[in-house]
Design an enzyme around this catalytic site. Structure first.
Site, PDB file in Angstrom:
ATOM      1  N   GLN A 181      28.277  -7.399   5.610  1.00 30.95           N
ATOM      2  CA  GLN A 181      26.987  -7.469   6.565  1.00 30.95           C
ATOM      3  C   GLN A 181      26.972  -7.507   7.941  1.00 30.95           C
ATOM      4  OE1 GLN A 181      24.267  -8.140   4.575  1.00 30.95           O
ATOM      5  NE2 GLN A 181      25.538  -8.692   2.695  1.00 30.95           N
ATOM      6  N   CYS A 326      24.900 -11.584  -5.614  1.00 35.25           N
ATOM      7  CA  CYS A 326      26.673 -11.166  -5.988  1.00 35.25           C
ATOM      8  C   CYS A 326      26.871 -12.298  -6.164  1.00 35.25           C
ATOM      9  CB  CYS A 326      27.045 -11.611  -3.949  1.00 35.25           C
ATOM     10  SG  CYS A 326      25.940 -10.772  -2.736  1.00 35.25           S
TER      11      CYS A 326
HETATM   12  C1  LIG Z   1      27.707  -7.336  -0.485  1.00 32.95           C
HETATM   13  C2  LIG Z   1      29.012  -7.688   0.178  1.00 32.95           C
HETATM   14  C3  LIG Z   1      30.535  -7.640  -0.851  1.00 32.95           C
HETATM   15  C4  LIG Z   1      30.970  -7.208  -2.403  1.00 32.95           C
HETATM   16  O1  LIG Z   1      30.384  -5.491  -1.733  1.00 32.95           O
HETATM   17  P1  LIG Z   1      30.302  -4.025  -2.837  1.00 32.95           P
HETATM   18  O2  LIG Z   1      30.478  -3.043  -2.056  1.00 32.95           O
HETATM   19  O3  LIG Z   1      28.999  -4.711  -3.653  1.00 32.95           O
HETATM   20  O4  LIG Z   1      31.554  -4.499  -3.753  1.00 32.95           O
HETATM   21  C5  LIG Z   1      31.364  -8.294  -0.085  1.00 32.95           C
HETATM   22  N1  LIG Z   1      31.667  -8.982   0.951  1.00 32.95           N
HETATM   23  C6  LIG Z   1      30.167  -9.424   1.720  1.00 32.95           C
HETATM   24  C7  LIG Z   1      29.827  -9.766   2.217  1.00 32.95           C
HETATM   25  C8  LIG Z   1      29.229  -8.751   0.848  1.00 32.95           C
HETATM   26  O5  LIG Z   1      27.593  -9.191   0.921  1.00 32.95           O
END
Ligand SMILES: *Cc1c(COP(=O)(O)O)cnc(C)c1O
Length: 378
Positions: A181, A326
């Site tokens: 993020q 998520c």
């Molecule tokens: C979206 C997210 C993930 C997962 O990422 P993907 O590419 O969708 O597997 C992991 N950690 C955080 C903090 C996220 O926001």
């Protein structure tokens, strides 16, 4: 269909037009396999991968040899945590993380727990922050890894990465950060911040879904989790996703150019939205530390008397989430907010608003009006 105003950038971002244009030829005429060493199709693909690797390394302040391409942050996190555990099992079995991490981290650790790892899931303060003394006191001689995220996906709360890396270094423990993020939203330099491993994802920074990367500092050995044709120096086998990699490279270039500008513009829009909501709802409050926070995120608790699910449905002109996107369609209250001391009803009445590069003042004003109208009925 009339699509709602998109305020869910922490769940996923649209592809930037420039990123799409850069990747399209690699879905068409430049379709070669980057591992084909004997013809021009392969050379073209390999050249594009090398350029993208350079671009991502530059964004992170890393060297291109320290970048491994994956299918996304979930895979990067799995490779980092499981890969370190397997490679360092002779040194120890203890990993420190936090209760508010993304499920990719929490469930990777839970998996390792079943095969002999000892995991400390640190609690957090009411504002979502980590007690650094508690972190340091949790380190023992078996500790091999600290995994703490740079920015929380639900609240936007930032962890003090520099202080954490200092503690890790002092005790000779590796430090992995899930920076999914943070990358593209705030400046980030793995060398200045002394980070050992870092996970990121394409679709959280205007590249497509299905591409990500893991930064692994030079000389750190981890065990591969996917075996096969020994791509990515044996660390991640599987034919490279060349269009995705090209896209991630271009997204990195845009991030270098635009992060600072985006930061200011988007945080102003976020602040307007937040202020309007708090004024309309005197009992509402922001979840998490508002000073150490991503510029694009606000997570608001509307109050125990408000049914969040009902409110989400009423807010039908905007696309927002209650923080569990998520968590694939879970209807449980957010474990992140509960770890911050919210009770079930408070967690259920909380909504995350997250803005991004395509958010414009006019659409945010429309969203604010819509929210104000809906809230009048509560
Ligand atoms: C979206 C997210 C993930 C997962 O990422 P993907 O590419 O969708 O597997 C992991 N950690 C955080 C903090 C996220 O926001």
């Amino acid at each position: 269909m009339n699509y709602p105003i998109y305020l869910d950038y922490n769940a996923t971002c649209p592809i930037d037009e420039k990123v799409l244009n850069k990747m399209l030829p690699f879905l068409k005429e430049h379709f070669g396999n980057a591992a084909s060493a004997h013809h021009a199709y392969g050379w073209k693909a390999a050249e594009a991968v090398a350029e993208a690797r350079q671009q991502i390394a530059e964004l992170l302040g890393a060297s291109e040899k320290e970048i491994v391409f994956t299918s996304g942050a979930t895979e990067s996190v799995n490779l980092a945590i499981k890969g370190v555990f397997e490679a360092l099992s002779h040194r120890g079995n203890h990993i420190i993380t936090a209760q508010t991490e993304h499920k990719a981290v929490i469930d990777s650790c839970k998996h390792l727990q079943k095969i002999g790892a000892d995991i400390t899931f640190l609690p957090v303060e009411k504002d979502g922050s980590i007690d650094l003394n508690l972190l340091e006191n949790s380190i023992r001689k078996e500790t091999i890894l600290i995994s703490l995220m740079a920015a929380n996906n639900e609240t936007g709360v930032l962890h003090p990465i520099r202080e954490i890396s200092e503690i890790a270094q002092k005790h000779q423990v590796l430090f992995h950060t899930d920076a999914t993020q943070a990358i593209g939203k705030i400046p980030f330099d793995v060398t200045a911040l002394n980070i050992d491993l870092l996970s990121l994802s394409g679709h959280k920074m205007y590249a497509p879904k299905g591409i990500g990367a893991l930064f692994i500092r030079k000389k750190i050995q981890i065990s591969p989790q996917i075996d096969g044709g020994r791509h990515e120096r044996g660390l991640r086998s599987g034919t490279l996703n060349v269009p995705g990699i090209v896209a991630l490279g271009e997204a990195s270039v845009l991030a270098i150019e635009q992060t600072e500008h985006d930061f200011k513009r988007i945080s102003l829009l976020r602040d307007c939205l937040e202020k309007a909501i708090l004024e309309a709802m005197p009992n509402a409050f922001v979840n998490g530390n508002t000073k150490q926070r991503l510029p694009n995120t606000t997570n608001i608790c509307f109050g125990s008397d408000i049914d969040g699910e009902h409110l989400l449905l009423a807010l039908n002109k905007i696309a927002v989430s209650n923080g569990s996107a998520c968590n694939s369609a879970s209807t449980e209250p957010s474990y992140v907010l509960k770890a911050m001391g919210l009770d079930n009803t408070q967690a259920y009445s909380s909504i995350r608003f997250s803005l991004g590069r395509m958010s414009q003042e006019t659409t945010i004003n429309t969203a604010i009006q819509h929210i104000a109208e809906v809230l009048k009925k509560y």
